[in-house]
Scaffold this motif. Structure first.
Motif, PDB file in Angstrom:
ATOM      1  N   PRO A  77       0.796  -1.237   0.000  1.00 18.77           N
ATOM      2  CA  PRO A  77       0.000   0.000   0.000  1.00 18.77           C
ATOM      3  C   PRO A  77       0.826   1.284   0.000  1.00 18.77           C
ATOM      4  CG  PRO A  77      -0.900  -1.571   1.559  1.00 18.77           C
ATOM      5  CD  PRO A  77       0.390  -2.147   1.060  1.00 18.77           C
ATOM      6  N   GLN A  78       1.891   1.317   0.773  1.00 20.14           N
ATOM      7  CA  GLN A  78       2.707   2.538   0.817  1.00 20.14           C
ATOM      8  C   GLN A  78       3.373   2.804  -0.529  1.00 20.14           C
ATOM      9  OE1 GLN A  78       5.146   1.600   4.238  1.00 20.14           O
ATOM     10  NE2 GLN A  78       4.028   3.102   5.480  1.00 20.14           N
ATOM     11  N   ILE A  97      -9.615   2.186  -3.759  1.00 19.80           N
ATOM     12  CA  ILE A  97     -10.727   1.298  -3.375  1.00 19.80           C
ATOM     13  C   ILE A  97     -10.157  -0.034  -2.907  1.00 19.80           C
ATOM     14  CG2 ILE A  97     -12.617  -0.111  -4.323  1.00 19.80           C
ATOM     15  CD1 ILE A  97     -13.477   2.734  -3.672  1.00 19.80           C
ATOM     16  N   THR A  98      -9.237  -0.578  -3.682  1.00 18.52           N
ATOM     17  CA  THR A  98      -8.608  -1.855  -3.331  1.00 18.52           C
ATOM     18  C   THR A  98      -7.888  -1.769  -1.988  1.00 18.52           C
ATOM     19  OG1 THR A  98      -8.338  -2.391  -5.665  1.00 18.52           O
ATOM     20  CG2 THR A  98      -6.977  -3.624  -4.115  1.00 18.52           C
ATOM     21  N   LEU A  99      -7.295  -0.616  -1.705  1.00 18.72           N
ATOM     22  CA  LEU A  99      -6.573  -0.426  -0.450  1.00 18.72           C
ATOM     23  C   LEU A  99      -7.493  -0.071   0.712  1.00 18.72           C
ATOM     24  CD1 LEU A  99      -3.431   1.554  -1.749  1.00 18.72           C
ATOM     25  CD2 LEU A  99      -3.636  -0.903  -1.251  1.00 18.72           C
ATOM     26  N   GLY A 100      -8.808  -0.016   0.452  1.00 14.14           N
ATOM     27  CA  GLY A 100      -9.772   0.279   1.510  1.00 14.14           C
ATOM     28  C   GLY A 100      -9.803   1.738   1.918  1.00 14.14           C
ATOM     29  N   GLU A 106     -12.321   7.361   0.589  1.00 14.11           N
ATOM     30  CA  GLU A 106     -12.249   8.827   0.568  1.00 14.11           C
ATOM     31  C   GLU A 106     -11.137   9.307  -0.367  1.00 14.11           C
ATOM     32  OE1 GLU A 106      -9.473   7.167   3.335  1.00 14.11           O
ATOM     33  OE2 GLU A 106     -11.641   6.910   3.354  1.00 14.11           O
ATOM     34  N   LYS A 107     -10.019   8.592  -0.388  1.00 12.73           N
ATOM     35  CA  LYS A 107      -8.943   8.935  -1.313  1.00 12.73           C
ATOM     36  C   LYS A 107      -9.352   8.600  -2.754  1.00 12.73           C
ATOM     37  CE  LYS A 107      -4.928   9.734  -0.372  1.00 12.73           C
ATOM     38  NZ  LYS A 107      -4.109  10.948  -0.400  1.00 12.73           N
ATOM     39  N   ALA A 108     -10.081   7.518  -2.930  1.00 10.37           N
ATOM     40  CA  ALA A 108     -10.586   7.171  -4.262  1.00 10.37           C
ATOM     41  C   ALA A 108     -11.466   8.300  -4.792  1.00 10.37           C
ATOM     42  CB  ALA A 108     -11.367   5.859  -4.209  1.00 10.37           C
ATOM     43  N   MET A 109     -12.333   8.821  -3.936  1.00 15.45           N
ATOM     44  CA  MET A 109     -13.235   9.902  -4.355  1.00 15.45           C
ATOM     45  C   MET A 109     -12.460  11.149  -4.765  1.00 15.45           C
ATOM     46  SD  MET A 109     -16.345   8.946  -4.556  1.00 15.45           S
ATOM     47  CE  MET A 109     -17.064  10.565  -4.737  1.00 15.45           C
TER      48      MET A 109
END
Length: 152
Positions: free
Chosen positions: A18-19, A57-60, A63-66
């Motif tokens: 993720p990072q 989205i995959t990383l859960g 809010e960042k996806a949006m």
């Protein structure tokens, strides 16, 4: 442009880190800003916005996806017509080179089809299904739907 075009593949191979995935996105959008790629080749940036949204989205991190889906929508709804790849003061040979090509610098598809595909890329992407009920996501779809119906 080669680096930018390869980022979605790089992201897909970094989902278990993720990072690193986040660092890839941050660096890519820094490069986009630095070289004014949004103005030069909006389509490449649109693809990266969707890829960043899917990654978050995959990383859960919806809010960042949006955040990237808002950017996607803003770019779509603010495109200059006719849609074309172009140069700028720094990349000052692009226009002349594109004008020598048989297809030129304008989009090879009808603008109404392009608008439709921009709308569908957000609405029909299964990665964004968990966002479908969010009012902000619905707002983005409405903006794209209005844009899709605009005259040339």
């Amino acid at each position: 442009m080669t680096i930018i075009n390869e980022i979605p593949m790089l992201l897909s191979t970094s989902m278990n880190q993720p990072q690193k995935a986040e660092q890839i996105i941050e660096r890519m959008f820094s490069m986009i800003e630095l070289f004014n790629i949004e103005r030069l080749n909006f389509n490449a940036v649109l693809i990266l916005c969707l890829a960043a949204g899917e990654t978050y989205i995959t990383l859960g991190q919806p809010e960042k996806a949006m955040e990237y889906l808002r950017k996607y929508t803003d770019i779509c709804c603010n495109l200059q017509m006719p849609m074309r790849i172009r140069g700028d003061d720094f990349f000052d040979h692009i226009d002349a080179t594109l004008n020598k090509l048989e297809i030129g610098s304008e989009a090879p598809r009808d603008e109404s089809l392009i608008r439709e595909s921009m709308f569908c890329a957000l609405r029909e992407n299964p990665a964004f299904s968990q966002l479908a009920e969010l009012p902000e996501f619905q707002y983005l779809l409405k903006r794209l739907e209005r844009y899709r119906g605009e005259e040339k």
